[in-house]
Design a protein around this motif. Structure first.
Motif, PDB file in Angstrom:
ATOM      1  N   MET A  83      50.185  44.519  43.111  1.00 43.48           N
ATOM      2  CA  MET A  83      50.708  43.177  42.879  1.00 43.48           C
ATOM      3  C   MET A  83      52.188  43.140  43.235  1.00 43.48           C
ATOM      4  SD  MET A  83      48.769  41.987  39.480  1.00 43.48           S
ATOM      5  CE  MET A  83      49.769  42.780  38.310  1.00 43.48           C
ATOM      6  N   ARG A 105      47.372  40.067  43.577  1.00 44.87           N
ATOM      7  CA  ARG A 105      48.018  38.932  42.891  1.00 44.87           C
ATOM      8  C   ARG A 105      49.512  38.985  43.144  1.00 44.87           C
ATOM      9  NH1 ARG A 105      44.459  37.075  38.552  1.00 44.87           N
ATOM     10  NH2 ARG A 105      46.124  35.811  37.681  1.00 44.87           N
ATOM     11  N   ILE A 107      53.403  37.530  41.373  1.00 44.75           N
ATOM     12  CA  ILE A 107      54.033  36.942  40.185  1.00 44.75           C
ATOM     13  C   ILE A 107      55.401  36.434  40.634  1.00 44.75           C
ATOM     14  CG2 ILE A 107      54.918  37.447  37.869  1.00 44.75           C
ATOM     15  CD1 ILE A 107      52.911  40.024  38.274  1.00 44.75           C
ATOM     16  N   GLU A 115      52.301  34.940  30.840  1.00 49.39           N
ATOM     17  CA  GLU A 115      51.526  34.922  32.082  1.00 49.39           C
ATOM     18  C   GLU A 115      51.385  36.361  32.617  1.00 49.39           C
ATOM     19  OE1 GLU A 115      53.059  32.238  35.142  1.00 49.39           O
ATOM     20  OE2 GLU A 115      52.169  33.626  36.587  1.00 49.39           O
ATOM     21  N   VAL A 119      47.991  38.561  33.406  1.00 53.41           N
ATOM     22  CA  VAL A 119      47.709  39.128  34.727  1.00 53.41           C
ATOM     23  C   VAL A 119      47.517  40.639  34.635  1.00 53.41           C
ATOM     24  CG1 VAL A 119      48.686  39.538  37.014  1.00 53.41           C
ATOM     25  CG2 VAL A 119      48.898  37.297  35.961  1.00 53.41           C
ATOM     26  N   TRP A 122      44.162  41.568  33.106  1.00 53.57           N
ATOM     27  CA  TRP A 122      43.106  41.424  34.111  1.00 53.57           C
ATOM     28  C   TRP A 122      43.123  42.647  35.058  1.00 53.57           C
ATOM     29  CZ3 TRP A 122      44.443  41.291  39.294  1.00 53.57           C
ATOM     30  CH2 TRP A 122      43.372  41.194  40.175  1.00 53.57           C
TER      31      TRP A 122
END
Ligand SMILES: Nc1ncnc2c1ncn2[C@@H]1O[C@H](COP(=O)(O)OP(=O)(O)OP(=O)(O)O)[C@@H](O)[C@H]1O
Ligand SMILES: [Mg+2]
Length: 395
Positions: A83, A105, A107, A115, A119, A122
């Motif tokens: 990420m 993902r 950020i 948040e 994330v 997950w």
């Protein structure tokens, strides 16, 4: 160098050249096992040392950029979830990274703690899931190989039966002949051969009986094992005609005799250390023989691999009346196992020996487990190994 807080759980590696960002990240994400690195080089060093579940990296860093780091990690550690944390203005490289599959993902900075926690949860779950399904995949492959092994075993049984039967017939003739040993010996005594030759021949003739009995025990064991191979792949309950039990001492003696030559080659001795009488245990003699031969051979091989004279393999026995069990331990002072070998020992086909099949321990575990027993391996590299089997005693 990467810095670490010592928490447990899947490892999250955060890479950012800004020290304050690293501290904030680490301190605000207490529920995760976070490690940080100031640049791409330190991140790769940390990844070489530890299994990283999730990599979160800044994009703009001096030296190796976030994008370069992600490319290397994708290549070397494809299972790590990748990420980026980035400023909104950096949208082009983010889109490129997503399109190329470099990141799962992104950020946006400044990030919102809640948040980020969502994330990361997950990502950690996704990583654990991927690892478990890889393990499942490996197990499926092993099952597949066992099925193949089952059909090969079927063919082997067929091919082995014939020579074995002729061996058994010949051993029986030898046993018959050995009944005449006293007569032959006395004829030799009366002959005109030299005294030394007579003595030698009489000794050989007198040994015939014991030799034939040993051969018959080995051939019977082989025969039962071959029959057992035929059952491979069939459910155990129908394969065995009900529970059977055995007297462990003759089995121990037989296993020691069978492994003696192997031990001598490795300049080791095998001995029994336990009571003179043992209770019967709820496992068939054939199966217990297989277990003991496998474990004593492993011990003798480990002692040989160490290459020091006077190595020992001991079979210890201890009866537990309260628990209705018999504990047998096979203790060796051989090479021992490194932690990563110990962890995999007993997995079908895992072996570190060039001539090994890696089925010995797996088979022992299966047989002891089916008999309702327990199986444990303890080992220290350079010191030795102790395998403990605990078997229920027969009523
Ligand atoms: N007593 C022991 N000391 C040290 N290492 C051992 C010992 N027993 C087993 N091991 C390790 O565990 C591995 C697996 O053992 P296992 O008996 O299942 O297979 P193997 O001995 O390699 O082959 P085989 O199928 O011929 O028995 C061995 O290759 C060895 O690395
Ligand atoms: Mg073995």
């Amino acid at each position: 160098m990467a810095e670490a807080l010592h928490r447990s759980g899947p490892l999250v590696l955060y890479v950012d050249d800004d020290r304050t960002n690293r501290i904030v990240f680490e301190q605000s994400l207490g529920e995760f096992n976070v490690r940080t690195a100031p640049d791409g080089k330190a991140a790769l060093e940390a990844m070489a040392e530890h299994e990283v579940a999730v990599l979160v990296t800044d994009m703009r860093m001096p030296g190796m950029s976030g994008e370069e780091l992600l490319r290397v990690v994708k290549e070397r550690y494809p299972q790590t979830i990748r990420m980026v944390v980035t400023a909104y203005s950096d949208v082009d490289p983010i889109l490129r990274a997503i399109n190329e599959g470099l990141v799962a993902r992104y950020i946006i900075k400044p990030w919102d703690r809640n948040e980020l926690v969502q994330v990361l949860r997950w990502a950690c779950e996704a990583s654990t899931f991927a690892r478990d399904s890889a393990a499942l995949h490996r197990r499926l492959l092993e099952t597949e190989r066992l099925v193949t092994l089952g059909s090969i075993a079927g063919m082997l049984v067929h091919d082995l039966k014939q020579p074995l039967m002729s061996l058994i017939v010949n051993i029986e003739s030898l046993r018959e002949m050995s009944k005449d040993a006293p007569a032959i010996a006395s004829a030799v005594e009366r002959s005109e051969l030299s005294p030394a030759m007579r003595k030698n021949l009489v000794a050989q003739v007198n040994d015939l009986g014991a030799l034939a009995n040993d051969l018959r025990a080995s051939a019977n064991h082989l025969n039962e094992m071959i029959n057992g191979l035929r059952e491979l792949g069939r459910p155990r309950d129908t394969a065995l005609g009900g529970p059977s039990s055995s007297d462990p001492l003759p089995v121990v003696r037989h296993a020691i005799a069978v492994c003696q030559e192997l031990a001598l080659r490795g300049r080791a001795s095998i001995d029994y250390d336990g009571p003179k009488a043992l209770p019967h245990v709820r496992i068939s003699a054939t199966e217990l023989t297989q277990v003991l031969i496998n474990l004593v051979s492993n011990g003798a091989q480990a002692v040989a691999a160490r290459g020091v004279p006077n190595g020992r393999v001991r079979i210890r026995a201890r009866q537990d009346d309260a628990d209705h069990t018999l504990e047998l331990q096979i203790v060796d002072d051989g090479v021992g196992m490194a932690p990563e070998v110990l962890e995999r020992a007993g997995t079908p086909f895992f072996t570190t020996r060039a001539e090994g099949t890696g089925l010995g321990l797996a088979q022992c575990q299966r047989l002891v487990g089916t008999a309702g027993g327990r199986f444990r391996i303890e080992s220290t590299q350079g010191i030795g190994t102790t395998v403990t089997i605990i078997l229920p005693t027969a009523a």
